[in-house]
Write a protein that holds these residues in place. Structure first.
Motif, PDB file in Angstrom:
ATOM      1  N   PHE A 139       0.817  -1.210   0.000  1.00  0.00           N
ATOM      2  CA  PHE A 139       0.000   0.000   0.000  1.00  0.00           C
ATOM      3  C   PHE A 139       0.855   1.267   0.000  1.00  0.00           C
ATOM      4  CE2 PHE A 139      -2.233   3.362   2.359  1.00  0.00           C
ATOM      5  CZ  PHE A 139      -3.301   3.560   1.502  1.00  0.00           C
ATOM      6  N   GLU A 140       1.913   1.282   0.776  1.00  0.00           N
ATOM      7  CA  GLU A 140       2.739   2.493   0.909  1.00  0.00           C
ATOM      8  C   GLU A 140       3.505   2.848  -0.377  1.00  0.00           C
ATOM      9  OE1 GLU A 140       5.054  -1.039   2.420  1.00  0.00           O
ATOM     10  OE2 GLU A 140       3.071  -0.226   2.865  1.00  0.00           O
ATOM     11  N   ARG A 141       3.543   1.942  -1.331  1.00  0.00           N
ATOM     12  CA  ARG A 141       4.226   2.214  -2.604  1.00  0.00           C
ATOM     13  C   ARG A 141       3.314   2.887  -3.628  1.00  0.00           C
ATOM     14  NH1 ARG A 141       8.846  -0.679  -3.904  1.00  0.00           N
ATOM     15  NH2 ARG A 141       9.006   0.989  -5.416  1.00  0.00           N
ATOM     16  N   THR A 142       2.019   2.984  -3.339  1.00  0.00           N
ATOM     17  CA  THR A 142       1.091   3.644  -4.251  1.00  0.00           C
ATOM     18  C   THR A 142       1.281   5.151  -4.131  1.00  0.00           C
ATOM     19  OG1 THR A 142      -0.485   1.846  -3.992  1.00  0.00           O
ATOM     20  CG2 THR A 142      -1.347   3.916  -4.876  1.00  0.00           C
ATOM     21  N   PRO A 143       1.510   5.843  -5.242  1.00  0.00           N
ATOM     22  CA  PRO A 143       1.717   7.296  -5.175  1.00  0.00           C
ATOM     23  C   PRO A 143       0.529   8.022  -4.540  1.00  0.00           C
ATOM     24  CG  PRO A 143       2.342   6.463  -7.333  1.00  0.00           C
ATOM     25  CD  PRO A 143       1.656   5.337  -6.602  1.00  0.00           C
ATOM     26  N   ARG A 144       0.836   9.007  -3.733  1.00  0.00           N
ATOM     27  CA  ARG A 144      -0.186   9.818  -3.075  1.00  0.00           C
ATOM     28  C   ARG A 144      -1.095  10.442  -4.128  1.00  0.00           C
ATOM     29  NH1 ARG A 144      -1.024  15.066  -1.977  1.00  0.00           N
ATOM     30  NH2 ARG A 144       0.953  15.759  -2.848  1.00  0.00           N
ATOM     31  N   GLY A 145      -2.387  10.329  -3.907  1.00  0.00           N
ATOM     32  CA  GLY A 145      -3.346  10.956  -4.797  1.00  0.00           C
ATOM     33  C   GLY A 145      -3.693  10.153  -6.035  1.00  0.00           C
ATOM     34  N   MET A 146      -3.263   8.908  -6.098  1.00  0.00           N
ATOM     35  CA  MET A 146      -3.586   8.083  -7.264  1.00  0.00           C
ATOM     36  C   MET A 146      -5.098   7.892  -7.335  1.00  0.00           C
ATOM     37  SD  MET A 146      -2.335   6.615  -9.928  1.00  0.00           S
ATOM     38  CE  MET A 146      -0.591   6.715  -9.564  1.00  0.00           C
ATOM     39  N   PRO A 147      -5.703   8.167  -8.489  1.00  0.00           N
ATOM     40  CA  PRO A 147      -7.158   7.991  -8.598  1.00  0.00           C
ATOM     41  C   PRO A 147      -7.565   6.539  -8.379  1.00  0.00           C
ATOM     42  CG  PRO A 147      -6.282   9.161 -10.517  1.00  0.00           C
ATOM     43  CD  PRO A 147      -5.106   8.660  -9.726  1.00  0.00           C
ATOM     44  N   SER A 148      -8.697   6.341  -7.755  1.00  0.00           N
ATOM     45  CA  SER A 148      -9.166   4.975  -7.509  1.00  0.00           C
ATOM     46  C   SER A 148      -9.516   4.253  -8.809  1.00  0.00           C
ATOM     47  CB  SER A 148     -10.373   4.981  -6.564  1.00  0.00           C
ATOM     48  OG  SER A 148     -11.446   5.687  -7.139  1.00  0.00           O
ATOM     49  N   THR A 149      -9.699   4.996  -9.907  1.00  0.00           N
ATOM     50  CA  THR A 149      -9.959   4.361 -11.200  1.00  0.00           C
ATOM     51  C   THR A 149      -8.725   3.633 -11.733  1.00  0.00           C
ATOM     52  OG1 THR A 149      -9.440   6.454 -12.311  1.00  0.00           O
ATOM     53  CG2 THR A 149     -11.778   5.971 -11.883  1.00  0.00           C
ATOM     54  N   HIS A 150      -7.565   3.885 -11.150  1.00  0.00           N
ATOM     55  CA  HIS A 150      -6.338   3.174 -11.516  1.00  0.00           C
ATOM     56  C   HIS A 150      -6.243   1.923 -10.619  1.00  0.00           C
ATOM     57  CE1 HIS A 150      -4.216   6.651 -13.715  1.00  0.00           C
ATOM     58  NE2 HIS A 150      -5.510   6.950 -13.598  1.00  0.00           N
TER      59      HIS A 150
END
Length: 180
Positions: A153-164
């Protein structure tokens, strides 16, 4: 000390992206242009995240001028975009170790942000063929789950849209909040 792309002032980011597209327009060799395409797409994700975090930026004069200028250049890069998609697909057939899932999710988001960025422009006419290639990439990405490869989870860029969704697969993306 140099700043990363996501720390660069917006006008500098947009100017760099135009320079990348100019380079792609000049460079007809697919392999020689690969670096410029990778650089351009890495900047697309940074711009996409900024626009997702602050949607009002899209209406700014600088972004609108960039979209107008870059839309005129993008058709000369379409062959390079398809070549990039082919590289993405071929890479999925190999063994993954370390950060390959993060790389795969990042590259998939680059393309999705590209589609979003140019929605409503003349470049949109090129999207169906690229989107078809992304459907194959999505299928290949889902198959990788069978081998137990996931993104912390911590590797997901901040603000990534949930559609991704690929950043959270096989789980569900978190609900979007106004502070994403």
């Amino acid at each position: 000390m140099s700043t990363s792309i996501d720390e660069a002032p917006l006008p500098d980011l947009l100017a760099s992206m135009l320079a990348d597209l100019e380079e792609l327009k000049r460079n007809r060799s697919l392999e020689d242009a690969r670096g410029a395409m990778i650089t351009f797409l890495s900047r697309v994700i940074e711009l996409g995240l900024r626009l997702h975090r602050d949607p009002a930026l899209r209406a700014s004069t600088g972004v609108q001028r960039f979209l107008q200028e870059s839309t005129a250049l993008l058709p000369s890069a379409i062959v390079h975009l398809h070549h990039h998609c082919s590289h993405m697909k071929s890479w999925y057939y190999g063994e993954w170790e370390h950060d390959e899932w993060v790389r795969a999710a990042r590259e998939r988001s680059q393309m999705e942000f590209l589609f979003d960025l140019y929605a409503g422009t003349s470049f949109e006419a090129y999207v169906p063929a690229l989107d078809e290639e992304m459907a194959t990439v999505d299928e290949l990405l889902c198959r990788k789950v069978d081998v137990g490869v996931y993104i912390p989870f911590e590797r997901t860029p901040r603000g990534m849209p949930s559609t991704h969704w690929w950043w959270w697969y096989p789980g569900e993306p978190p609900a979007e909040t106004s502070s994403s």
